[in-house]
Design an enzyme around this catalytic site. Structure first.
Site, PDB file in Angstrom:
ATOM      1  N   PHE A 145       0.831  -1.190   0.052  1.00 33.44           N
ATOM      2  CA  PHE A 145       0.009  -0.050  -0.093  1.00 33.44           C
ATOM      3  C   PHE A 145       0.857   1.273   0.025  1.00 33.44           C
ATOM      4  CE2 PHE A 145      -2.389  -3.180   2.847  1.00 33.44           C
ATOM      5  CZ  PHE A 145      -3.097  -3.631   1.655  1.00 33.44           C
ATOM      6  N   GLU A 166      -5.472   1.829  -7.296  1.00 29.50           N
ATOM      7  CA  GLU A 166      -6.080   2.691  -6.340  1.00 29.50           C
ATOM      8  C   GLU A 166      -7.031   3.378  -6.508  1.00 29.50           C
ATOM      9  OE1 GLU A 166      -1.836   4.795  -5.152  1.00 29.50           O
ATOM     10  OE2 GLU A 166      -1.628   3.914  -7.106  1.00 29.50           O
ATOM     11  N   LYS A 178      -4.417   1.216 -18.105  1.00 27.31           N
ATOM     12  CA  LYS A 178      -4.251   2.410 -17.467  1.00 27.31           C
ATOM     13  C   LYS A 178      -3.845   1.687 -16.133  1.00 27.31           C
ATOM     14  CE  LYS A 178      -7.313   5.524 -19.659  1.00 27.31           C
ATOM     15  NZ  LYS A 178      -8.590   6.222 -19.692  1.00 27.31           N
ATOM     16  N   GLY A 179      -4.400   1.388 -15.233  1.00 28.53           N
ATOM     17  CA  GLY A 179      -4.212   1.043 -13.900  1.00 28.53           C
ATOM     18  C   GLY A 179      -5.313   0.975 -12.840  1.00 28.53           C
TER      19      GLY A 179
END
Lengths: 752, 327
Positions: free
Chosen positions: A251, A718, A714-715
């Site tokens: 994290f 989070e 992209k991702g």
């Protein structure tokens, strides 16, 4: 490190003809559920000793005395490391060569600058002896008053927020925009300090052999850790071998090597034997980073149609007294809502805490809960439905820069999530919905967004004469599924079935995969893998098309396809041969290719690149008790190409649950007199339990992005926190009519 | 390491003898003791393991009441069919306590010996002052983080909250603690801090909890345990209430009422003022609401825990109302 694949059915990629896009289960799942996965602290090299930190009770002052003799006299204690005998370092731990380098507490002096700072290390034959030895040090301190809280010190304007971002930015004239507005709101929100609390504590097992180092430790950035250790000890990075096959969560707190991990290395050097050092839970509240508290004030003006005329977002935050990391919370207002005038600014105090660091969606999460709450207030002030208001202010280009988006399927996210949730029947007024049991029911929404970031990565691909392939990159699996997703990309890149690919990761002697952070690991290392695969296939095609004995002779590179361990002529797929045949005829046992992943500067300049999403939340609140329960969450996310929908959905779930945690549970509570955190344990630092998340849905919205990278990734790591935290807060308001002003929202905030 | 002796007692008498020695402590489920040893509060010289002793885990329920052995597991008692039907508040209190893992390990006797979660009490390394640990050393909690501290039964020496759930239900129904031959009401078993917060239980050296007895009653049979907290599970009560009610044959007039509070006091807190105000009255919302306010008579808060004063009467009122509705 390499994983054995054990699938008990014919894998989906074999049926579908590709690995990318298939919902494979985690390839390391079996190892984990059977306990066979070896985490850092599971290692016990021969002759290993145990090191335990002694940490400061006070927040500020100096260590006046330590009873080293008492500790050393304890049975089993081998050595006590203090500033007096700590081995020399080649670099000053307080040096800061670049913004990504953070100052470490490595017993460089007797100063104490936050609670739980390391003040000594006790090394013993057993964990118990080292623990007791640390207690026997009975430190005496010269205490200075602790600076605590957002009003606890003089305010400064940081030189930069996040990593090098300007603290103050604007476009247009916010004051004029507010003045011309028909409707205005101003609202302040507070978010608390939060701690990463990865399940696995920071742990390190170290063995020195001369000037070479063998290390087992969890790391989100192996090459960076290697470089940092090399600099501190004055040895060559290649003489440091770090293994990090599995992390029990990171994290962000395992992004950079932390002070306690380096102390483990120093301890091993001091005693000349391998050493293990593992943080206790309460010791994770200080030296390994946290999310700083914020107090954010937003001002918005709207015209008669509910269009923003001005958006002003100010965030006050905190850092340590000795280093710079400032949560860039206000920057959340740069990218989501169209406004002719936008201003963002930060100020900060320096407190006697450990240095705050990146914590899952740093800045984005804190900024999002305030921005989405304020947007909700603005919509209500305009008498508009919050979704309608967001659509009215939909940004067709990135608001702060005016750049076009590389892709943006946010409208579709809103549509799908709203429809699944049943948003259309929501009354605009709060406190109108009750369920059959009399609970106040509220519906809230938030927009999710996170930038599509890429770092730098490398990979090495090998094709072998037996027809199998190898893909190597020092990627890090924090639990997100890197072992699986990267193997899928590797399989397609090599034109092989996934079980024909030996995918190797999690070790610093492999090509640098960059950092597993910023939600950019899959895109970055994935592109390196993809390119390495293409490079080795190109070499193989060269061999075949230049070989008169091949059915591919003369086809040229462009005229060849790789699939299922064979090359085919693009113009005639009946003509082809296996990799094994090509290599065997060429007399080669293997060939290799290299690839890199990195952002493309031209498209970086031309486009704004972000993932987007929409989250809808239902809460129920007991009208007498103020007890809040989230009963439903629906999110829809568009983040480019999905490598593995099962893993991606898990990332969204995890992020959304963290959003619930942010809104309703997480808070480090500080004793203002001592500066100590009073709930530094998992019984009292609350995160949601299973019962707190009864129903959660994550919809994957299709999005093709030709600009982010060749794979279109992209991702997803989070983004789920953003949007969700605000959606829950807005649902609480809709249920009760009480606007949450500080987080987490607690019973006493709603008792009335 | 800090050495200690481990003794596996082979009989009740042996356990009692061993435990009477200075520095000796009984070990059953271990969920409290090991926790306290890790944070440096408990420093036993000898651990006397009684977890395996036979016959101490029985649960017997009949017309007269329930007797529960000290070594019965929390989860077993919670799930016992007769406990559920004759003492619903007891079962519900246990179900809402701790976590599934802890309930499977922890024993009823150990549960009664559970100590406060006051963070200052539990952190001797960093907060030397604690009258509960070290009589006369002071109280670090007063003036500190007090959101979870008691508002009832406090003293200048200690404001630590009693964190448990089960004992709240036991106090409501006049349970008896069996210390071998000596039997004492559970309300007397838990002591107010006063000037001696280090003394929490009316148990003498050489004594050991062998079981509890809960008298059967109509009010126990119609009872409930209501626990309010921010998180759905694994959290101590912000406020809780164990309530039992018995109506006259008219089904509206309250013949007997039992009310005890958790999460707000230094010990499981019997709210007799509420009971007395409502006995003989007809159950009406306004009457109940007014009477419930008596639950926090004499409360003293420390700012952050003021909400407990507001919350507790509402919890009591809801629990009473809920039992009335099931008439």
């Amino acid at each position: 490190m390499t994983l054995e694949l054990s699938l008990n059915q014919q894998p989906a990629h074999a049926r579908q003809g590709s690995s990318i896009g298939q919902p494979l289960t985690r390839r390391d799942g079996f190892l984990k559920v059977t306990g066979a996965a070896r985490y850092a602290a599971d290692n016990h090299p021969p002759g290993m000793l145990y090191a335990v930190l002694a940490v400061s009770s006070i927040a500020r002052g100096r260590v006046a005395a330590l009873d080293v003799e008492a500790a050393k006299a304890h049975k089993g204690v081998v050595e006590v490391m203090t500033p007096k005998n700590r081995p020399a370092l080649a670099a000053d731990p307080d040096a800061k060569d670049h913004p990504f380098m953070f100052r470490l507490d490595l017993l460089q002096n007797d100063q104490v600058r936050y609670p739980n700072q390391s003040i000594a290390v006790v090394i013993a034959e057993t964990l118990e002896a080292a623990t007791e030895g640390a207690a026997l040090l009975s430190p005496r301190y010269e205490v200075m008053p602790a600076r605590v809280g957002l009003d606890g010190a003089e305010s400064i304007v940081p030189r930069a927020v996040g990593v090098g971002g300007p603290a103050v930015q604007h476009k247009g004239d916010v004051e004029a925009g507010l003045k011309s507005a028909k409707t205005r709101i101003e609202a302040t929100y507070e978010t608390p300090a939060q701690y990463h609390n990865a399940m696995e504590p920071h742990a390190i097992v170290v063995a020195w052999e001369g000037d070479t180092l063998s290390i087992d430790t969890p790391s989100q950035g192996l090459a960076m850790a290697q470089g940092r250790i090399a600099g501190l000890f004055g040895i060559a990075p290649e003489n440091i071998h770090i293994r990090s096959p599995f992390l029990g969560g990171g994290f962000g707190s395992k992004g950079m090597i932390s002070g306690p991990q380096v102390l483990g290395i120093l301890a091993a050097r001091l005693v000349g034997r391998p050493v293990k050092l593992v943080l206790r839970r309460e010791q994770m509240y200080g030296p390994v980073g946290h999310r700083a508290p914020t107090r954010q004030t937003l001002r918005m003006g709207m015209d008669g149609e509910g269009r923003l005329t001005a958006l002003d977002h100010h965030a006050k935050t905190a850092s340590s007294t000795f280093d710079d990391f400032f949560e860039p919370a206000a920057d959340a207002s740069h990218t989501l809502y169209a406004s002719p005038a936008i201003a963002t600014s930060h100020d900060a105090v320096r407190l006697d805490t450990g240095t705050p660091l990146f914590m899952r969606a740093p800045g984005e999460a804190t900024g999002s809960i305030a921005l989405e709450s304020a947007i909700d207030e603005a919509a209500y002030a305009c008498g508009m439905d919050p979704l309608e208001f967001r659509l009215r202010n939909y940004a067709e280009v990135e608001p702060m820069t005016g750049k076009p988006f590389s892709s943006k399927a946010l409208r579709e996210c809103y549509r799908q999530a709203a429809e699944t949730f049943g948003w259309a029947s929501r009354p605009i007024q709060p406190r109108l919905m009750r369920d059959a049991d009399g609970f106040l029911t509220g519906w809230g929404m938030g927009t999710a967004t996170f930038p599509a970031i890429m770092f730098q990565a490398e990979a090495r691909a090998v094709l072998r004469a037996d027809g199998s392939g190898v893909m190597e990159t020092g990627a890090q699996d924090m639990g997100q599924g890197a072992w699986t997703a990267f193997a899928q990309i590797a399989a397609d890149g090599l034109g092989l079935d996934i079980d024909q690919v030996d995918f190797r990761a999690g070790s610093s002697d492999l090509p640098n995969a960059g950092i597993a952070g910023g939600s950019g690991h899959t895109a970055t290392a994935g592109m390196a893998i993809h390119n390495a695969g293409a490079a080795v296939i190109a070499r193989l095609a060269d061999l075949a098309t230049g070989d008169e004995g091949s059915p591919l002779y003369g086809a040229g590179n462009e005229g060849v396809l790789a699939r299922g361990g064979r090359l085919y002529r693009r113009d005639d797929e009946s003509r082809g041969e296996s990799y094994a045949e090509i290599l065997t005829r060429a007399g080669l046992t293997e060939i290799e290719g290299h690839g890199k992943g990195a952002p493309d500067p031209a498209s970086q300049e031309a486009y704004a690149k972000h993932a987007h999403g929409a989250v809808f939340a239902e809460v129920k609140v007991d009208p007498d008790f103020g007890q809040i329960r989230v009963t439903r969450l629906v999110g829809a996310f568009a983040a480019g190409r999905v490598i593995n929908p099962r893993l991606v959905r898990s990332q969204y779930y995890g992020g959304m649950i963290w959003g619930v945690s942010f809104a309703l549970h997480e808070e480090a509570i500080t004793d203002r007199r001592s500066g100590r955190i009073q709930n530094a344990n998992l019984a009292e630092y609350h995160v949601p339990v299973n019962a707190d998340v009864p129903s959660i849905e994550a919809l994957l919205v299709h999005e093709d992005d030709p600009h982010v990278n060749a794979l279109g990734i992209k991702g997803v790591g989070e983004i789920g926190i953003t949007g969700t935290a605000g959606a829950v807060a807005n649902a609480v308001w809709h249920a009760t009519g009480v606007r949450p002003r500080r987080f987490p929202v607690r019973i006493e905030d709603l008792l009335g | 390491m800090r050495d200690f002796s481990y003794v596996r007692a082979n009989s009740l008498d042996a356990a009692r003898q061993a435990a009477a020695l200075p520095g000796a402590m009984l070990l059953a489920g271990g969920t409290t003791l090991i926790d306290l040893a890790k944070c440096g509060v408990a420093e036993p010289e000898t651990l006397v393991d009684i977890a395996h002793l036979k016959g101490l885990d029985r649960i017997e329920v009949n017309e007269r009441g329930a007797t529960i052995g000290a070594l019965a597991r929390m989860s077993h008692v919670a799930d016992h069919a007769d406990i559920k039907s004759r003492f619903p508040a007891v079962s519900e209190a246990l179900w809402q306590a701790a976590s599934a893992q802890i309930r499977n390990m922890a024993t009823i006797g150990g549960n009664l010996m559970q100590r406060t979660r006051c963070p200052y009490f539990r952190d001797p390394a960093n907060f030397p002052a604690c009258n509960k640990r070290q009589p006369g050393s002071g109280c670090s909690a007063i003036g500190g983080v007090t959101r979870g501290h008691a508002v009832l039964g406090i003293s200048d020496a200690c404001i630590a909250m009693y964190p448990g759930d089960l004992a709240v239900a036991l106090v409501a129904f006049d349970a008896i603690v069996h210390l071998g031959e000596r039997h004492i009401p559970v309300d007397d078993f838990f002591l107010l801090p006063g000037t001696t917060p280090d003394r929490e239980h009316a148990i003498e050296p050489g004594e050991m909890i062998t079981g509890i007895e809960i008298p059967g009653s109509a009010s126990a049979r119609r009872s409930t345990y209501l626990k309010i907290r921010d998180r759905q599970s694994y959290e101590f009560a912000a406020a809780s209430a164990a309530v039992g009610i018995e109506f006259e044959p008219d089904g509206r007039t309250i013949r007997d009422l039992r009310v005890a509070l958790g999460g707000v006091a230094t010990k499981p807190w019997r709210a007799r003022a509420v009971e007395n105000a409502l006995k003989g009255k007809v159950l009406e919302p306004d009457t109940v609401r007014a009477a419930s306010l008596l639950a926090v008579e004499g409360s003293v808060d420390h700012g952050a825990n003021h909400y407990k004063v507001e919350l507790a009467p509402r919890v009591v009122a809801r629990a009473i109302r809920k039992l009335g509705e099931t008439a």
